[in-house]
Design an enzyme around this catalytic site. Structure first.
Site, mmCIF file in Angstrom:
data_model
loop_
_atom_site.group_PDB
_atom_site.id
_atom_site.type_symbol
_atom_site.label_atom_id
_atom_site.label_comp_id
_atom_site.label_asym_id
_atom_site.label_seq_id
_atom_site.Cartn_x
_atom_site.Cartn_y
_atom_site.Cartn_z
ATOM 1 N N GLU A 226 0.845 -1.193 0.000
ATOM 2 C CA GLU A 226 0.000 0.000 0.000
ATOM 3 C C GLU A 226 0.881 1.243 0.000
ATOM 4 O O GLU A 226 1.766 1.387 0.856
ATOM 5 C CB GLU A 226 -0.943 0.028 1.199
ATOM 6 C CG GLU A 226 -1.828 1.269 1.207
ATOM 7 C CD GLU A 226 -3.044 1.162 2.123
ATOM 8 O OE1 GLU A 226 -3.483 2.215 2.617
ATOM 9 O OE2 GLU A 226 -3.535 0.044 2.336
ATOM 10 N N THR B 207 -12.332 4.585 5.139
ATOM 11 C CA THR B 207 -11.533 5.374 6.076
ATOM 12 C C THR B 207 -12.322 6.574 6.593
ATOM 13 O O THR B 207 -13.365 6.944 6.047
ATOM 14 C CB THR B 207 -10.253 5.872 5.404
ATOM 15 O OG1 THR B 207 -10.608 6.786 4.356
ATOM 16 C CG2 THR B 207 -9.457 4.718 4.807
ATOM 17 N N LYS B 208 -11.797 7.217 7.627
ATOM 18 C CA LYS B 208 -12.411 8.438 8.156
ATOM 19 C C LYS B 208 -12.428 9.526 7.091
ATOM 20 O O LYS B 208 -13.392 10.287 6.973
ATOM 21 C CB LYS B 208 -11.638 8.913 9.397
ATOM 22 C CG LYS B 208 -11.746 7.979 10.595
ATOM 23 C CD LYS B 208 -10.906 8.492 11.758
ATOM 24 C CE LYS B 208 -10.986 7.539 12.944
ATOM 25 N NZ LYS B 208 -10.124 7.993 14.076
ATOM 26 N N LYS C 56 -4.905 21.641 -9.394
ATOM 27 C CA LYS C 56 -4.533 22.704 -10.334
ATOM 28 C C LYS C 56 -3.704 22.137 -11.490
ATOM 29 O O LYS C 56 -2.807 21.329 -11.281
ATOM 30 C CB LYS C 56 -3.748 23.798 -9.603
ATOM 31 C CG LYS C 56 -4.578 24.552 -8.564
ATOM 32 C CD LYS C 56 -3.769 25.630 -7.883
ATOM 33 C CE LYS C 56 -4.615 26.375 -6.844
ATOM 34 N NZ LYS C 56 -3.838 27.424 -6.132
ATOM 35 N N ASP D 188 -2.955 12.207 -3.494
ATOM 36 C CA ASP D 188 -3.191 13.641 -3.698
ATOM 37 C C ASP D 188 -3.504 13.893 -5.182
ATOM 38 O O ASP D 188 -2.687 13.572 -6.049
ATOM 39 C CB ASP D 188 -1.951 14.426 -3.281
ATOM 40 C CG ASP D 188 -2.224 15.916 -3.120
ATOM 41 O OD1 ASP D 188 -3.091 16.441 -3.853
ATOM 42 O OD2 ASP D 188 -1.583 16.552 -2.266
#
Length: 239
Positions: A69, A217-218, A148, A144
């Protein structure tokens, strides 16, 4: 544990060469608990970066399929997944020390035996430490998206990196990606479409339903409450 997460590069005149990374080396706050976990448990679960390929038989107690992972965040979902699948070995890569400390804390709390983690840039780890034809699965959850356009060069899941993964997976191995960015999801589909080794496991050649094995996940729960859509992409490596 070493503190550097990238390997500095210089030209022949000794001038530092600035590199483009998929992350920013920010000085985030690492809690006392996280620092304590690093001090106590890194030697048990952590693997220091090296320029040579790992011998997985030497770092894991039992021979088993290996799941990698990349960017595990706090590590909570990775630890729980490792706990749910004790018959598999898990290797995690993360560049933020707070995440490393958090993951070590969770792993020690649940007494996880089939997990090892690396604190370094994933690109360099893939190039130097992961032997070819060894991974049964690579999972990258919520990388991520660098929204932009001028930052798209920082995106991890570009064609060149996706090709590197093909060398590390075993035949029939799986690449599983999840993102809450629709534009990034389609960007990945575009980057991967010309890599013939990958077979998209979606019936419509785009996205699959979230596998029950992928723990929510949170971060994902928060996104769902905000009305965001989650995109799961899954590919299988073929000859």
């Amino acid at each position: 544990m070493k503190n550097n997460i990238i390997t500095p590069r210089y030209n022949l005149e000794g001038v530092f060469l600035r590199q483009i990374h998929s992350f920013v080396c920010r000085k985030g706050r690492t809690t006392t608990s996280q620092l304590s976990a690093i001090k106590k448990y890194w030697s048990l679960i952590g693997v220091d970066f090296q320029l040579n390929a790992l011998n997985f038989s030497s770092i894991f107690k039992h021979r088993a399929p290996i799941i990698l992972e990349i960017g595990f965040g706090s590590g909570e979902s990775l630890v729980k997944t490792a706990m749910n699948f004790p018959e598999k070995n898990f290797l995690g890569i993360e560049v933020y020390k707070s995440g490393i400390g958090s993951c070590l804390h969770y792993a020690s709390s649940y007494q996880i035996q089939n997990l090892r983690i690396i604190y370094y840039d994933a690109t360099e780890v893939m190039y130097n430490m992961i032997p070819d034809d060894t991974l049964s699965k690579v999972q990258i959850f919520f990388p991520d998206p660098w929204h932009k356009k001028r930052h798209h060069k920082r995106r991890l899941l570009k064609n060149i990196f996706l090709k590197i993964i093909t060398k590390k997976l075993i035949i029939d191995g799986i690449l599983h990606i999840a993102t809450d960015s629709e534009s990034y999801a389609f960007y990945i589909l575009d980057e991967i479409k010309d890599i013939k080794n990958y077979k998209n496991l979606s019936e419509k050649n785009n996205f699959v339903k979230r596998p029950v094995s992928r723990i929510i996940t949170k971060f994902e729960k928060k996104g769902l409450l905000q009305g965001k859509k989650i995109f799961d992409l899954m590919f299988q490596l073929k000859k």
